[in-house]
Design a protein around this motif. Structure first.
Motif, mmCIF file in Angstrom:
data_model
loop_
_atom_site.group_PDB
_atom_site.id
_atom_site.type_symbol
_atom_site.label_atom_id
_atom_site.label_comp_id
_atom_site.label_asym_id
_atom_site.label_seq_id
_atom_site.Cartn_x
_atom_site.Cartn_y
_atom_site.Cartn_z
ATOM 1 N N VAL A 2 0.832 -1.184 0.000
ATOM 2 C CA VAL A 2 0.000 0.000 0.000
ATOM 3 C C VAL A 2 0.877 1.247 0.000
ATOM 4 C CG1 VAL A 2 -1.758 1.297 1.243
ATOM 5 C CG2 VAL A 2 -1.839 -1.206 1.238
ATOM 6 N N ARG A 3 0.630 2.146 -0.924
ATOM 7 C CA ARG A 3 1.378 3.399 -1.038
ATOM 8 C C ARG A 3 0.599 4.481 -0.309
ATOM 9 N NH1 ARG A 3 4.515 5.895 -5.549
ATOM 10 N NH2 ARG A 3 4.467 3.821 -6.474
ATOM 11 N N ILE A 4 1.194 5.074 0.720
ATOM 12 C CA ILE A 4 0.516 6.092 1.499
ATOM 13 C C ILE A 4 0.852 7.469 0.943
ATOM 14 C CG2 ILE A 4 0.229 7.136 3.779
ATOM 15 C CD1 ILE A 4 -0.892 4.301 3.512
ATOM 16 N N ASN A 9 -8.023 10.766 1.110
ATOM 17 C CA ASN A 9 -8.843 9.967 2.007
ATOM 18 C C ASN A 9 -8.661 8.487 1.685
ATOM 19 O OD1 ASN A 9 -10.572 9.221 -0.142
ATOM 20 N ND2 ASN A 9 -11.871 11.020 0.172
ATOM 21 N N LEU A 10 -9.327 7.620 2.427
ATOM 22 C CA LEU A 10 -9.103 6.184 2.270
ATOM 23 C C LEU A 10 -9.439 5.702 0.861
ATOM 24 C CD1 LEU A 10 -10.481 4.859 5.682
ATOM 25 C CD2 LEU A 10 -8.096 4.914 4.941
ATOM 26 N N ILE A 45 -10.282 -1.302 5.372
ATOM 27 C CA ILE A 45 -11.304 -0.277 5.221
ATOM 28 C C ILE A 45 -12.656 -0.917 4.969
ATOM 29 C CG2 ILE A 45 -9.702 1.473 4.369
ATOM 30 C CD1 ILE A 45 -10.593 0.843 1.552
ATOM 31 N N SER A 46 -13.692 -0.101 4.983
ATOM 32 C CA SER A 46 -15.051 -0.609 4.831
ATOM 33 C C SER A 46 -15.386 -0.895 3.366
ATOM 34 C CB SER A 46 -16.044 0.429 5.363
ATOM 35 O OG SER A 46 -16.024 1.588 4.533
ATOM 36 N N ARG A 47 -16.464 -1.636 3.160
ATOM 37 C CA ARG A 47 -16.931 -1.905 1.807
ATOM 38 C C ARG A 47 -17.334 -0.596 1.102
ATOM 39 N NH1 ARG A 47 -18.293 -7.111 0.150
ATOM 40 N NH2 ARG A 47 -17.930 -8.732 1.724
#
Length: 238
Positions: A2-4, A9-10, A45-47
């Motif tokens: 994962v590239r931050i 936002n997410l 994270i959420s769906r």
């Protein structure tokens, strides 16, 4: 991995990470993307956030999502290359020089005409902005602390605006995104920042003197020269 990226936002983080992976070939039409559940687990994270990322990637032409068929990666021919994110991901990937060549071919179709139109229709304040960019380039050519890169970008976007063609000016973000990478290859290749600045100054003079054909020809020469550098580099690496 994962590239931050700060200030995203997410959903935007997932869009950026997956977009880069698709363009780089990590995910393809054959392999597809991980499932929604897998993405939720991988990113924590959420769906809802995953579905928003899927919508953004679909809007860029990178994927499609259909009921009972899941998420499919689209063929590169369907990608929206005018989307600055997609273009940035392409230019960051390994075949960036080939992408730059195609980009320069497009510039040849647009910027010489924009320069000609600027010579005809630019307002005094438009020309003042082009002159400001040229002066910044001249300063940067002899002052390492100044940015030739930013001044070069300002010059080209100012010419697009000065054309007074709204369609051309709408391409400013697209042009700037690719120029960010293109300049890194072509300006060092010339190895003379003063000459680079003066080449741009000649275009500015032609626009100021209301010489459309000369402005067009000078801009064509400028881009042709960049094309020569890129083609030579492609040949050297092949």
């Amino acid at each position: 991995m994962v590239r931050i990226i700060e200030n995203l936002n997410l959903s935007e983080q997932v869009t950026n990470d997956l977009g880069r992976a698709i363009v780089a070939g990590e995910y393809s039409c054959e392999s597809g993307l991980p499932t929604e559940a897998q993405l939720c687990e991988e990113y924590g994270i959420s769906r809802t956030a995953v579905r928003e990322a899927v919508k953004m990637l679909a809007a860029k032409g990178l994927i499609s999502s259909r009921p009972r068929q899941g998420i499919s990666v689209e063929q590169p021919s369907n990608w929206n290359l005018y989307d600055t994110s997609v273009l940035s991901w392409l230019l960051d990937s390994s075949p960036s020089l080939h992408v730059l060549k195609e980009f320069l071919q497009m510039r040849l179709a647009i910027e010489p005409q924009a320069a000609a139109l600027a010579a005809e229709f630019a307002l005094d304040e438009d020309i003042a902005q082009i002159e400001k960019a040229v002066e910044a380039m001249r300063v940067a050519a002899v002052d390492p602390s100044a940015s030739m890169h930013d001044a070069d970008l300002a010059f080209h976007t100012s010419v697009l605006f000065a054309s007074r063609n709204r369609f051309f000016f709408q391409l400013r973000d697209f042009i700037s995104t690719a120029l960010n990478v293109s300049i890194q290859h072509t300006t060092p290749a010339k190895a003379n920042d003063v000459a680079v600045a003066e080449d741009h100054a000649k275009i500015c003079t032609a626009i100021r003197n209301r010489q459309p054909e000369r402005a067009k020809n000078l801009m064509t020469h400028l881009i042709d020269e960049a094309m020569t550098f890129i083609e030579a580099e492609i040949k050297r690496r092949s």
